[in-house]
Design a protein around this motif. Structure first.
Motif, PDB file in Angstrom:
ATOM      1  N   LEU A 151     -14.099   9.991  31.262  1.00 42.68           N
ATOM      2  CA  LEU A 151     -14.868   9.068  30.422  1.00 42.68           C
ATOM      3  C   LEU A 151     -16.076   8.592  31.217  1.00 42.68           C
ATOM      4  N   ALA A 152     -17.262   8.894  30.734  1.00 43.44           N
ATOM      5  CA  ALA A 152     -18.502   8.510  31.414  1.00 43.44           C
ATOM      6  C   ALA A 152     -19.387   7.796  30.398  1.00 43.44           C
ATOM      7  N   ASP A 153     -19.459   6.480  30.491  1.00 47.37           N
ATOM      8  CA  ASP A 153     -20.180   5.697  29.483  1.00 47.37           C
ATOM      9  C   ASP A 153     -21.682   5.960  29.530  1.00 47.37           C
ATOM     10  N   THR A 154     -22.288   5.938  28.366  1.00 46.83           N
ATOM     11  CA  THR A 154     -23.730   6.172  28.247  1.00 46.83           C
ATOM     12  C   THR A 154     -24.401   4.907  27.713  1.00 46.83           C
ATOM     13  N   PRO A 155     -25.707   4.738  27.968  1.00 50.25           N
ATOM     14  CA  PRO A 155     -26.361   3.474  27.612  1.00 50.25           C
ATOM     15  C   PRO A 155     -26.534   3.270  26.108  1.00 50.25           C
ATOM     16  N   ILE A 156     -26.514   2.010  25.708  1.00 48.06           N
ATOM     17  CA  ILE A 156     -26.799   1.652  24.317  1.00 48.06           C
ATOM     18  C   ILE A 156     -28.297   1.414  24.139  1.00 48.06           C
ATOM     19  N   PHE A 157     -28.964   0.866  25.146  1.00 49.81           N
ATOM     20  CA  PHE A 157     -30.436   0.795  25.152  1.00 49.81           C
ATOM     21  C   PHE A 157     -30.983   2.119  25.660  1.00 49.81           C
ATOM     22  N   THR A 158     -31.849   2.754  24.898  1.00 49.79           N
ATOM     23  CA  THR A 158     -32.433   4.025  25.332  1.00 49.79           C
ATOM     24  C   THR A 158     -33.952   3.978  25.173  1.00 49.79           C
ATOM     25  N   PRO A 159     -34.681   4.827  25.934  1.00 48.64           N
ATOM     26  CA  PRO A 159     -36.142   4.818  25.830  1.00 48.64           C
ATOM     27  C   PRO A 159     -36.684   5.748  24.750  1.00 48.64           C
ATOM     28  N   ALA A 160     -35.820   6.571  24.129  1.00 51.19           N
ATOM     29  CA  ALA A 160     -36.330   7.572  23.195  1.00 51.19           C
ATOM     30  C   ALA A 160     -35.264   7.952  22.185  1.00 51.19           C
ATOM     31  N   ALA A 161     -35.688   8.724  21.197  1.00 52.58           N
ATOM     32  CA  ALA A 161     -34.798   9.162  20.132  1.00 52.58           C
ATOM     33  C   ALA A 161     -33.920  10.309  20.594  1.00 52.58           C
ATOM     34  N   TYR A 180     -34.665   1.235  22.308  1.00 53.90           N
ATOM     35  CA  TYR A 180     -34.068   1.595  21.021  1.00 53.90           C
ATOM     36  C   TYR A 180     -32.555   1.610  21.160  1.00 53.90           C
ATOM     37  N   LEU A 181     -31.878   1.183  20.102  1.00 48.41           N
ATOM     38  CA  LEU A 181     -30.416   1.280  20.099  1.00 48.41           C
ATOM     39  C   LEU A 181     -30.024   2.743  19.958  1.00 48.41           C
ATOM     40  N   THR A 182     -29.039   3.148  20.720  1.00 52.33           N
ATOM     41  CA  THR A 182     -28.702   4.565  20.789  1.00 52.33           C
ATOM     42  C   THR A 182     -28.233   5.147  19.460  1.00 52.33           C
ATOM     43  N   GLN A 183     -28.684   6.351  19.191  1.00 49.59           N
ATOM     44  CA  GLN A 183     -28.193   7.112  18.035  1.00 49.59           C
ATOM     45  C   GLN A 183     -27.029   8.014  18.448  1.00 49.59           C
ATOM     46  N   SER A 184     -26.922   8.256  19.757  1.00 43.24           N
ATOM     47  CA  SER A 184     -25.908   9.163  20.287  1.00 43.24           C
ATOM     48  C   SER A 184     -25.964   9.081  21.807  1.00 43.24           C
ATOM     49  N   GLY A 185     -24.818   9.274  22.438  1.00 43.24           N
ATOM     50  CA  GLY A 185     -24.803   9.318  23.905  1.00 43.24           C
ATOM     51  C   GLY A 185     -25.001  10.718  24.448  1.00 43.24           C
ATOM     52  N   GLN A 186     -25.261  11.673  23.570  1.00 43.44           N
ATOM     53  CA  GLN A 186     -25.202  13.084  23.952  1.00 43.44           C
ATOM     54  C   GLN A 186     -26.142  13.480  25.097  1.00 43.44           C
ATOM     55  N   LEU A 187     -27.398  13.076  25.036  1.00 49.30           N
ATOM     56  CA  LEU A 187     -28.347  13.533  26.058  1.00 49.30           C
ATOM     57  C   LEU A 187     -27.902  13.083  27.453  1.00 49.30           C
ATOM     58  N   THR A 218     -24.554   1.704   9.294  1.00 49.64           N
ATOM     59  CA  THR A 218     -25.668   1.676  10.246  1.00 49.64           C
ATOM     60  C   THR A 218     -25.168   1.494  11.681  1.00 49.64           C
ATOM     61  N   GLU A 219     -23.960   1.001  11.835  1.00 46.62           N
ATOM     62  CA  GLU A 219     -23.323   0.899  13.156  1.00 46.62           C
ATOM     63  C   GLU A 219     -21.945   1.536  13.052  1.00 46.62           C
ATOM     64  N   PHE A 220     -21.698   2.529  13.869  1.00 48.62           N
ATOM     65  CA  PHE A 220     -20.399   3.199  13.816  1.00 48.62           C
ATOM     66  C   PHE A 220     -20.018   3.661  15.215  1.00 48.62           C
ATOM     67  N   TRP A 221     -18.774   4.074  15.363  1.00 49.77           N
ATOM     68  CA  TRP A 221     -18.264   4.485  16.666  1.00 49.77           C
ATOM     69  C   TRP A 221     -18.106   5.998  16.708  1.00 49.77           C
ATOM     70  N   MET A 222     -18.477   6.568  17.831  1.00 45.99           N
ATOM     71  CA  MET A 222     -18.458   8.020  17.945  1.00 45.99           C
ATOM     72  C   MET A 222     -17.928   8.427  19.317  1.00 45.99           C
ATOM     73  N   VAL A 223     -17.075   9.450  19.316  1.00 42.46           N
ATOM     74  CA  VAL A 223     -16.637  10.045  20.576  1.00 42.46           C
ATOM     75  C   VAL A 223     -17.406  11.344  20.747  1.00 42.46           C
ATOM     76  N   GLU A 224     -17.927  11.567  21.969  1.00 42.74           N
ATOM     77  CA  GLU A 224     -18.777  12.729  22.215  1.00 42.74           C
ATOM     78  C   GLU A 224     -18.363  13.421  23.514  1.00 42.74           C
ATOM     79  N   PRO A 225     -17.625  14.526  23.407  1.00 43.85           N
ATOM     80  CA  PRO A 225     -17.333  15.323  24.608  1.00 43.85           C
ATOM     81  C   PRO A 225     -18.486  16.267  24.911  1.00 43.85           C
ATOM     82  N   GLU A 226     -18.640  16.611  26.174  1.00 42.71           N
ATOM     83  CA  GLU A 226     -19.645  17.584  26.610  1.00 42.71           C
ATOM     84  C   GLU A 226     -19.027  18.396  27.741  1.00 42.71           C
ATOM     85  N   VAL A 227     -19.221  19.720  27.710  1.00 39.36           N
ATOM     86  CA  VAL A 227     -18.558  20.608  28.665  1.00 39.36           C
ATOM     87  C   VAL A 227     -19.559  21.572  29.272  1.00 39.36           C
ATOM     88  N   ALA A 228     -19.613  21.606  30.610  1.00 39.11           N
ATOM     89  CA  ALA A 228     -20.447  22.594  31.301  1.00 39.11           C
ATOM     90  C   ALA A 228     -19.799  23.970  31.204  1.00 39.11           C
TER      91      ALA A 228
END
Length: 430
Positions: A151-161, A180-187, A218-228
């Motif tokens: 689990l690696a938390d990502t920021p809620i404040f982001t500089p871009a879309a 900006y409030l995050t649309q996704s932690g993916q990046l 407009t506000e929801f919870w999302m789980v986002e896995p990412e795999v190298a």
């Protein structure tokens, strides 16, 4: 001895104390039937005048809905009782009185209930939904944790879309900067995956879409896995495993709540691997055969998703959408650059997309080209481009919206009941 209602079965024949609230009450001559709740469940407490005396019996005669009480009595099994157990009351103490509780057993309008959401969640149905939500979230965490994900938390404040500049919520930051409030932690999660291999983030996301459909918040919870070192097939296998695991967990541990919601669990029992894997081309053909006015190159709308998913008894995976309708970071199929190596998982019974993801674009030059095509500013993405400059690898992942999964598993008509305090286009209260 203080006992939670959910643990009564272990204390049959014993004198116990329940600390909770009066959910409902009815009387029959010299007996009061008090429905108590304590956050873990509901139980009927039977109070007879002979057992407690005239004064206490008379005091209970005037207790109103949602009065907080401490009740002591003997627990006993009773197959006729809704919970299978009852309490024979010996003592009742009022902790806090409730006057004219605004949500009564009669029918109320949705807006009325949403204005009083902080009280509506006390009802048995809403509690059942939120317990299923809790189980789904725990199941998600256990699925990834047991498979070596970090689990690696990502920021809620982001500089871009991340998804698109038109659906950003701006926030005033320091020194005149706009965040900006995050649309996704993916990046950020892609960066985490380059460090830790297999990661996931789990948090709130925000979309300023002016949408009023039953699937949108407009506000929801999302789980986002990412795999190298993952390709599209790896991503689809992971998504399939997650959904099967989550639904199985709810069926295993939350049958009672599903019964309260009158959910047809036979529809959930069929959620087993393998899921059908349908290309976008095939999906377009199926929709046309059904007489829907769908043209190749369009994104699937809510109606299209529902029509498609109703062809199957379990979730269906639609892969390789046109690149033009997908985000800038999606990798084009090397064999067909006009389509992207992406996948959406559509839930059955018309619940639509619950997962979206795919393989990420790992080529620096092509990513620069895509950012330019989407007319995005380059500077906020310099850190993201570094991931392609310093040891780029094939990688992929997805996002799963918790509220849509809760709506589907619970059989709800609208996502507004899937989160304690929904935020929608015209709702910011309470």
């Amino acid at each position: 001895m203080h006992v939670y209602i959910e643990h009564i079965a272990a204390h049959v024949g014993e004198e116990i104390t329940i600390k909770g609230w009066l959910h409902n009450r009815r009387s029959s001559g010299k007996i009061h039937f008090l429905i108590l709740r304590d956050g873990t469940g509901f139980v009927q407490a039977v109070m007879s005048k002979a057992a407690v005396g005239d004064d206490m019996f008379k005091a209970a005669d005037h207790l109103s809905q949602e009065t907080s009480v401490v009740v002591t009595g003997t627990a006993r099994a009773d197959p006729r009782a809704p919970s299978g157990y009852e309490i024979d009351v010996k003592n009742l103490e009022v902790v806090g009185r409730s006057h004219d509780f605004p949500i009564t057993p009669k029918e109320h309008g949705v807006d009325y209930l949403l204005d009083r959401r902080h009280l509506w969640i006390r009802s048995e149905r809403q509690q059942a939904i939120l317990r299923v939500r809790h189980e789904i979230i725990n199941a998600v965490r256990d699925f990834f944790n047991s498979r070596g994900f970090i689990l690696a938390d990502t920021p809620i404040f982001t500089p871009a879309a991340c998804e698109g500049t038109t659906t950003l919520f701006p926030a005033q930051y320091f020194e005149g900067q706009t965040a900006y409030l995050t649309q996704s932690g993916q990046l950020y999660n892609e960066a985490n995956a380059m460090a830790l291999g297999r990661v996931y983030c789990f948090g709130p996301t925000f979309r300023a879409e002016k949408s009023k459909t039953r699937r949108h918040l407009t506000e929801f919870w999302m789980v986002e896995p990412e795999v190298a070192y993952a390709d599209l097939n790896d991503v689809m296998d992971l998504a399939e495993g997650l959904v099967v695991s989550v639904v199985g967990r709810v069926l295993d541990r939350r049958r009672r709540e599903l019964q309260v919601l009158e959910r047809d669990t036979s529809k959930l029992e069929t959620v087993q691997a393998p899921f059908p894997r349908v290309s976008y081309d095939e999906a377009a053909r199926i929709l046309k055969e059904q007489g829907l006015p769908f043209e190749w190159g369009s994104d699937l709308g809510g109606g299209d998703e529902s029509a498609l998913s109703q062809q199957f008894d379990r979730p269906v995976m639609v892969h390789r959408y046109p690149s033009a309708v997908k985000a800038f970071y999606m990798k084009p199929d090397p064999e067909r650059p006009e389509v992207a190596l992406c996948v959406d998982v559509l839930a059955p019974e018309g619940y639509g997309e619950v997962i979206g993801g795919g393989q990420r674009l790992d080529d620096l030059d092509l990513l620069l080209q895509r950012i330019a095509e989407h007319k995005l500013p380059l500077e906020p993405f310099e850190w993201y481009l570094d991931l392609r400059r310093y040891g780029s690898v094939p990688h992929g992942g997805f996002g799963m919206g918790i509220e849509r999964v809760v709506a589907w598993v619970c059989g709800l008509e609208h996502v507004r009941e899937t989160i304690p305090y929904p935020r929608m286009l015209y709702r910011l209260y309470p």
